[in-house]
Motif scaffolding. Structure first.
Motif, PDB file in Angstrom:
ATOM      1  N   GLN A   6       0.953  -1.146   0.067  1.00 25.08           N
ATOM      2  CA  GLN A   6      -0.128  -0.110   0.062  1.00 25.08           C
ATOM      3  C   GLN A   6       0.803   1.238  -0.134  1.00 25.08           C
ATOM      4  N   SER A   7       0.676   2.103  -0.938  1.00 27.77           N
ATOM      5  CA  SER A   7       1.475   3.087  -1.139  1.00 27.77           C
ATOM      6  C   SER A   7       0.933   4.566  -0.580  1.00 27.77           C
ATOM      7  N   ASN A   8      -0.119   4.589   0.057  1.00 27.82           N
ATOM      8  CA  ASN A   8      -0.688   5.597   0.826  1.00 27.82           C
ATOM      9  C   ASN A   8      -1.696   5.337   1.960  1.00 27.82           C
ATOM     10  N   VAL A   9      -1.854   6.104   2.984  1.00 24.81           N
ATOM     11  CA  VAL A   9      -2.722   6.066   3.949  1.00 24.81           C
ATOM     12  C   VAL A   9      -3.764   6.956   3.434  1.00 24.81           C
ATOM     13  N   PRO A  10      -5.257   6.159   3.364  1.00 34.81           N
ATOM     14  CA  PRO A  10      -6.473   7.129   2.622  1.00 34.81           C
ATOM     15  C   PRO A  10      -7.095   7.758   3.936  1.00 34.81           C
ATOM     16  N   ASN A  11      -7.791   8.935   3.571  1.00 32.94           N
ATOM     17  CA  ASN A  11      -8.686   9.570   4.760  1.00 32.94           C
ATOM     18  C   ASN A  11     -10.037   9.452   3.966  1.00 32.94           C
ATOM     19  N   PRO A  12     -10.847   8.823   4.481  1.00 34.40           N
ATOM     20  CA  PRO A  12     -12.237   8.859   3.539  1.00 34.40           C
ATOM     21  C   PRO A  12     -13.144  10.157   4.262  1.00 34.40           C
ATOM     22  N   ASN A  13     -12.446  10.880   4.971  1.00 36.09           N
ATOM     23  CA  ASN A  13     -13.212  12.152   5.646  1.00 36.09           C
ATOM     24  C   ASN A  13     -12.531  13.507   5.026  1.00 36.09           C
ATOM     25  N   VAL A  14     -11.825  13.394   4.135  1.00 33.05           N
ATOM     26  CA  VAL A  14     -10.959  14.538   3.596  1.00 33.05           C
ATOM     27  C   VAL A  14     -12.260  15.429   2.813  1.00 33.05           C
ATOM     28  N   LYS A  15     -12.104  16.748   2.913  1.00 35.60           N
ATOM     29  CA  LYS A  15     -12.842  17.510   2.346  1.00 35.60           C
ATOM     30  C   LYS A  15     -12.425  18.865   1.739  1.00 35.60           C
ATOM     31  N   TRP A  16     -13.184  19.764   1.485  1.00 34.72           N
ATOM     32  CA  TRP A  16     -12.713  21.004   0.795  1.00 34.72           C
ATOM     33  C   TRP A  16     -12.021  21.850   1.875  1.00 34.72           C
ATOM     34  N   GLU A  17     -10.879  22.502   1.250  1.00 34.10           N
ATOM     35  CA  GLU A  17     -10.276  23.446   2.069  1.00 34.10           C
ATOM     36  C   GLU A  17     -10.983  24.967   1.582  1.00 34.10           C
ATOM     37  N   THR A  18     -11.195  25.761   2.462  1.00 35.92           N
ATOM     38  CA  THR A  18     -12.192  26.813   2.353  1.00 35.92           C
ATOM     39  C   THR A  18     -11.325  28.038   2.833  1.00 35.92           C
ATOM     40  N   VAL A  19     -11.584  29.145   1.812  1.00 35.62           N
ATOM     41  CA  VAL A  19     -11.010  30.422   2.128  1.00 35.62           C
ATOM     42  C   VAL A  19     -12.087  31.486   2.069  1.00 35.62           C
ATOM     43  N   GLU A  20     -12.139  32.110   3.270  1.00 36.03           N
ATOM     44  CA  GLU A  20     -13.111  33.200   3.638  1.00 36.03           C
ATOM     45  C   GLU A  20     -12.313  34.626   3.720  1.00 36.03           C
ATOM     46  N   ASP A  21     -13.129  35.488   2.760  1.00 38.59           N
ATOM     47  CA  ASP A  21     -12.510  36.951   2.616  1.00 38.59           C
ATOM     48  C   ASP A  21     -13.629  37.914   3.204  1.00 38.59           C
ATOM     49  N   TYR A  22     -12.980  38.934   3.730  1.00 36.25           N
ATOM     50  CA  TYR A  22     -13.610  40.319   4.205  1.00 36.25           C
ATOM     51  C   TYR A  22     -12.754  41.207   3.480  1.00 36.25           C
ATOM     52  N   ASP A  23     -13.554  42.303   3.025  1.00 39.14           N
ATOM     53  CA  ASP A  23     -13.067  43.459   2.171  1.00 39.14           C
ATOM     54  C   ASP A  23     -13.839  44.511   2.421  1.00 39.14           C
ATOM     55  N   LEU A  24     -13.026  45.751   2.584  1.00 38.50           N
ATOM     56  CA  LEU A  24     -13.616  47.164   2.664  1.00 38.50           C
ATOM     57  C   LEU A  24     -12.865  48.007   1.782  1.00 38.50           C
ATOM     58  N   GLY A  25     -13.610  48.694   0.830  1.00 39.79           N
ATOM     59  CA  GLY A  25     -12.853  49.347  -0.399  1.00 39.79           C
ATOM     60  C   GLY A  25     -13.425  50.819  -0.502  1.00 39.79           C
ATOM     61  N   ALA A  26     -12.549  51.533  -1.264  1.00 39.42           N
ATOM     62  CA  ALA A  26     -13.174  52.893  -1.598  1.00 39.42           C
ATOM     63  C   ALA A  26     -12.459  53.123  -2.747  1.00 39.42           C
TER      64      ALA A  26
ATOM     65  N   ASP B 166      -8.299  49.125  -0.750  1.00 37.29           N
ATOM     66  CA  ASP B 166      -9.012  48.085   0.097  1.00 37.29           C
ATOM     67  C   ASP B 166      -8.011  47.563   1.306  1.00 37.29           C
ATOM     68  N   VAL B 167      -8.857  47.309   2.337  1.00 34.94           N
ATOM     69  CA  VAL B 167      -8.166  46.558   3.098  1.00 34.94           C
ATOM     70  C   VAL B 167      -8.927  45.206   3.264  1.00 34.94           C
ATOM     71  N   PHE B 168      -8.533  44.233   3.852  1.00 32.40           N
ATOM     72  CA  PHE B 168      -8.991  42.862   3.619  1.00 32.40           C
ATOM     73  C   PHE B 168      -8.494  41.968   4.664  1.00 32.40           C
ATOM     74  N   ARG B 169      -9.135  41.007   5.117  1.00 31.80           N
ATOM     75  CA  ARG B 169      -8.969  39.724   5.879  1.00 31.80           C
ATOM     76  C   ARG B 169      -9.210  38.548   5.308  1.00 31.80           C
ATOM     77  N   ARG B 170      -8.235  37.533   5.211  1.00 36.29           N
ATOM     78  CA  ARG B 170      -8.519  36.176   4.534  1.00 36.29           C
ATOM     79  C   ARG B 170      -8.298  35.210   5.637  1.00 36.29           C
ATOM     80  N   ASN B 171      -9.315  34.352   5.838  1.00 32.76           N
ATOM     81  CA  ASN B 171      -9.203  33.099   6.751  1.00 32.76           C
ATOM     82  C   ASN B 171      -9.323  32.066   5.986  1.00 32.76           C
ATOM     83  N   THR B 172      -8.073  31.145   6.159  1.00 28.38           N
ATOM     84  CA  THR B 172      -8.251  29.593   5.498  1.00 28.38           C
ATOM     85  C   THR B 172      -8.527  28.703   6.619  1.00 28.38           C
TER      86      THR B 172
END
Length: 1024
Positions: free
Chosen positions: A661-681, A695-701
């Motif tokens: 066996q060449s890898n250890v599987p993970n049946p629960n793996v899911k999307w990586e999500t990036v959340e952005d907040y932005d305030l601009g003028a 613009d000022v921004f915050r990004r949460n991964t």
């Protein structure tokens, strides 16, 4: 003033007050008039065009114009000038027509390409930056990223030298993940991963979707931002032929000053003496011949670019086609890249409500690849005493090279025996149709395919230079990879206005399929090194065949709504639901929403009195996008896979083939999500001449995809499982300031943009720190841990150099014992940070950060009559670089060459230096084998990216040459760099690593890059 025939759109780039040529139509009536600004002053250089034709003229210095038209009853004049609103005025049998233009700016009212459509920038509520094609075309480079550098706020482009065929690293608002950070490219509506096929000069416009609210419509692959590219299209009018020709020569921007043979011998003798060893070279002065390895392997580089285009159209059909050829010869011999491209783009009004169209690009690229990451470092490190070539009698020309006493291979031999050719064949195209059921309701379907055939032919000859540099058995490799991807997008657009309420809505379905077939054949023991035998069938031993098929798919539902009231109060929302086969069925679907809002304050009554402010809009947005960048495009993250293993068993020690066996599987793996907040003028002042976007921004991964270490007793597996453990956050800002003005014959403008994006890790798998950027001298200098920066430099802190024995004796721990008992005067004093009397791993700290405090671009333009000038600068501030090469060129422990003047720079007596340690053969104090702040340098720089001066021939002269227009120019790229960095180039990016693959974790580690070139070019833009 005479009539003018010119290519449609040409006036947007160049002043036309001085252009004239015979009209295309029979002269029947002359229309005259004067064009003025809002104050009544005459405007010079205003374009006056007879609509539907290429016949036009431009106003003189007082704003007067004169134009012959065939029919004053039905003719319509189009009047345009940079900084003013375009007007269309019917002649209605008038032969005298004065016009007053109202101030405007294209930066505010331009149409911006966004996901699956366009939108007026005035009503845009998201963070989108647009770069026009003419700005990108000012550079003659192989790739879009290099042309984009310094042009867009929020976009950081870091090159890795000038290797032909190489691509720079593009970050949109910094890092999104510790995985791949490359943006998604969408070319004419087709998502593509590789844009090497595209000639940057074929781009009409480029939009960067920076926040999640703008990118969420692309869902699962938009975590790192999206770059939308629109290629040139035809316009209604007479056929236009364009020809662009560019040729340039290149030299390296920086070459280190290395020691000659005699100086090298003197340094090596000093190192031996300081280590109580006998001298190595009895008489250094007798060594009068020196090998300059850089000159042996380098050459003058060259760049060529030729493009021919044809465009035009009628009421029913518009077309744009062209062929281009780009060729680059690198600074290093045997490193070349060329690309031949053919493109065709048409649109046909098949019926009153039906449009059909297509765009295709066929490209072929060829690259001679130097598969040796250490070559450029070795060219400077190899000793200057060894000759580049020697006489030989073996009959094998690959044997006739000088053998170095170091462990470095002869760089010239590496160059001349290198045979690694890589070819790619691209077919990228889209066909589409859109039908307008009723006014405002349009259905569009697109089918696009991105196909790429990759071929590699590599050969390694047998040779013997000495016992350390030899290869007894030659080998051959041939690879073929076939990538076939298709995309089907179906959208329904609805636009409706009810009084002061305006609504646009989009609904759609997309289907995508990605397939990759790989094949590789290896063989050894070809009868000879002859070029005619460099194919797998000629091998006689050790055959190996490998191949696989990878397929994955994505299905998506998309929706978007934009609403405004009075054009002043703006709302937007989008959602995308993606299902991807790379995830297990229970986690296959992800939902990526966004909302945004805007307020056009400048339309409010209370703002009317603020005369300097012409435009003021506030924006705010929130959104989520996804990342599916796991190990490969297969499902190996959640499904166990098998691999081959060879082992020996039995009394006869027979080799057996087994499966594990060449890898250890993970049946629960899911999307990586990036959340952005932005305030601009967005603001405009001074009759819209001065524009500001910020613009000022915050990004949460969150749920960041990571490989999680597992204990050995848990089971055998080559790879750790992929998990959703990590998280990180990025805070930042970006802004741009632009100014443009025309004063008589003189026009000038400036744009300054800057970006700050700082990322910190919140959580890692098992809380374990990640180390990267491996070097052969001191291991991995980059450390990423919870609460820290991504890829920060972690090592020892020096406190100067011991100048005498008394200082060594005074450096004691709590118990009074010497902290560095083996140190000698001239050695580094290391800080005992935990005060335990010992210098060990517990005394390490963060000593640098590869993330810039700010990246910036400065773009200046000026024009006077027929002359135009463009200046572009790009750079970064506040980032650190690890100069690994100092471990060889400052050390006496190896036989490598040294920097010139090292004996004076290094400590050689009390008070001579407090920064560079003594030269020794035995580095018992680990002055250079211990990673410390000695290696960390300020990597800030400012580079003159492009300086271009152009001249457009007067129209009378162009007419004599039977041309519509002719512009010639000279330019210099990478003309100079301002920096305090002592290495070859501070622009490192991911750089190269000893063993670790390039990634966000090992940025700024300089272990030797392909040199950056300074290029001088001449060129011409011709239209017929």
């Amino acid at each position: 003033m005479k009539n003018l025939t010119f290519q449609k759109g040409f006036a947007l780039c160049l002043p036309l007050a001085f252009l004239s040529v015979t009209g295309a139509f029979a002269q029947t009536s002359t229309v005259k008039g004067r064009i003025t600004d809002e104050t009544g002053a005459g405007l010079p250089g205003v374009t006056v065009l007879l609509k539907g034709t290429s016949t036009g003229t431009a106003t003189d210095n007082q704003g007067n114009y004169s134009l012959s038209v065939p029919d004053v009853a039905t003719g319509v004049l189009q009047i345009s000038f940079v900084g003013y609103k375009q007007q269309e005025l019917p002649l209605s049998n008038r032969t005298s027509l004065d016009v007053r233009l109202a101030a405007d700016t294209k930066a505010l009212d331009e149409v911006v390409v966004v996901g699956y459509g366009t939108q007026d920038k005035r009503s845009l509520t998201n963070a989108v930056t647009t770069v026009q094609g003419e700005d990108i075309a000012k550079l003659t480079v192989a790739d879009v990223g290099s042309a984009l550098q310094g042009k867009a706020a929020g976009v950081s482009v870091v090159g890795a030298g000038s290797e032909p065929g190489g691509t720079p690293q593009i970050l949109i608002r910094g890092l999104s993940t510790i995985n791949g950070n490359s943006p998604l490219y969408v070319v004419d509506g087709l998502p593509v991963a590789n844009i090497n096929y595209l000639n940057p000069k074929d781009i009409a416009s480029l939009s960067v979707l920076k926040d999640a609210a703008s990118a969420a419509i692309y869902g699962s692959r938009a975590a790192n931002g999206v770059i939308l590219i629109t290629t040139k299209a035809g316009t209604k009018g007479e056929p236009q032929i364009t020809l662009d020709v560019t040729y340039g020569v290149s030299n390296p921007t920086n070459i280190p000053d290395m020691a000659t043979s005699s100086e090298y011998a003197s340094i090596m003798n000093l190192a031996a003496t300081n280590s109580n060893r006998p001298v190595v070279y009895p008489d250094p002065s007798a060594l009068t011949e020196s090998t300059d390895w850089w000159k042996e392997i380098s050459r003058r580089g060259s760049t060529q670019n030729y493009s021919v285009g044809l465009s035009g159209g009628s009421d029913r059909v518009t077309y744009s086609t062209g062929i281009s050829y780009f060729k680059e010869q690198g600074l290093i011999r045997n490193s070349d890249f060329d690309r031949l491209s053919l493109r065709l783009k048409t649109e046909y009004q098949a019926a009153k409500r039906l449009k059909v169209g297509e765009d295709f690009n066929i490209s072929v690229t060829n690259q001679k690849f130097l598969n040796n990451n250490a070559l450029f470092r070795d060219a400077f490190n190899n000793d200057p005493i060894t000759p580049a070539r020697v006489a030989g009698t073996s009959g094998n020309p690959y044997d006739y090279y000088g053998a170095s006493p170091t462990d470095i291979g002869n760089p010239l031999a590496v160059i001349e025996r290198n045979d690694d050719k890589r070819n790619q064949y691209f077919l990228v195209g889209t066909v589409y149709a859109n039908y307008e059921f009723v006014p405002g309701l349009i259905f569009e379907t697109r089918f696009g395919s991105n196909n790429n055939v990759y071929e590699r032919n590599a050969f390694t000859p047998f040779f013997t230079i000495d016992a350390n540099e030899r290869n007894q058995v030659n080998s051959v490799t041939r690879e073929h990879n076939i990538e076939i991807n298709w995309n089907n997008t179906n959208t329904l657009n609805f636009t409706k206005s009810l009084g002061e309420h305006n609504l646009t809505a989009l609904a759609g379905v997309t289907l995508e399929r990605f397939s990759l077939r790989t094949e590789r054949a290896d063989g050894q023991a070809i009868p000879s090194n002859e070029p005619d035998l460099r194919y797998p069938d000629a091998a006689t031993a050790n055959f190996s065949v490998a191949g696989n098929t990878f397929v994955n798919t994505i299905a998506s539902l998309i929706g978007r709504v934009n609403y405004d009231f009075k054009g002043r109060y703006l709302l937007g929302a989008s959602i995308r639901r993606d299902g991807a086969s790379v995830f297990p069925s229970g986690n296959r679907w992800g939902v990526f929403p966004s909302v945004s809002a805007g307020w056009l304050l400048s339309d409010e009554e209370f703002m009317k009195g603020l005369s300097p402010v012409n435009f003021f809009k506030l924006r705010a947005s929130w959104g989520r996008v996804g990342n599916q960048n796991i190990r490969s495009i297969t499902n190996s993250a959640y499904t166990g896979t098998l691999g081959r293993v060879f082992y020996v068993t039995g009394d006869g020690r027979t080799e057996q083939l087994g499966v594990v066996q060449s890898n250890v599987p993970n049946p629960n793996v899911k999307w990586e999500t990036v959340e952005d907040y932005d305030l601009g003028a967005d603001l405009a002042f001074l009759d819209n001449k001065l524009t500001v976007t910020a613009d000022v921004f915050r990004r949460n991964t969150i749920d960041m995809l990571m490989s999680q270490s597992i204990p050995g007793h848990a089971g055998y597996g080559y790879n750790s499982p992929v998990t959703n453990i990590g998280s990180m956050k990025t805070n930042g800002l970006d802004f741009s300031v632009g100014y443009a003005k025309s004063t008589g014959d003189f026009t000038y403008g400036a744009n300054i943009n800057a970006t700050r994006a700082v990322s910190k890790i919140k959580k890692l798998a098992n809380g374990q720190a990640l180390y990267s950027g491996n070097t052969p001298i001191f291991g991995r200098p980059s450390k990423t841990e919870e609460g820290g920066y991504v890829g920060a430099f972690y090592g020892y802190q020096t406190q100067g150099i011991f100048q005498n024995q008394e200082e060594i004796n005074a450096h004691t721990g709590p118990d009074g014992r010497l902290i560095q008992s083996g140190a000698q005067p001239g050695d580094f004093r290391y800080a005992d940070l935990n005060n335990d009397g010992t210098i060990d791993a517990k005394d390490q700290k963060y000593i640098g950060n590869p993330t810039p405090d700010l990246t910036f671009g400065v773009n200046l333009t000026a024009g006077y009559k027929n002359f135009d000038l463009q200046i572009s600068l790009a750079g970064s501030l506040g980032n650190d670089v690890v100069n690994v090469t100092k471990g060889w060129t400052y050390s006496g422990s190896y036989n490598y060459n040294k920097i010139s003047g090292l004996e004076d720079k290094a400590w050689h007596g009390e008070g001579t230096s407090n920064t560079v340690p003594r030269i020794v053969a035995n580095d018992n104090n680990q002055n250079l084998t211990r990673f410390s702040d000695f290696y960390v340098e300020d990597g800030s720089y400012a580079r003159m990216r492009n300086l271009q001066l152009g001249y457009t021939l007067p129209q009378e002269a162009s007419k004599v040459l039977r041309m519509s227009s002719l512009r010639v120019y000279v330019s210099a790229q990478n003309l100079f760099t301002i920096t305090n960095y002592s290495g070859l180039d501070p622009e490192i990016g991911y750089g190269r690593s000893y063993t670790d693959a390039p990634s966000a974790l090992n940025r700024g580690v300089d272990i030797g890059n392909y040199p950056t070139s300074r290029t001088y070019l001449v060129g011409a833009n011709i239209a017929f």
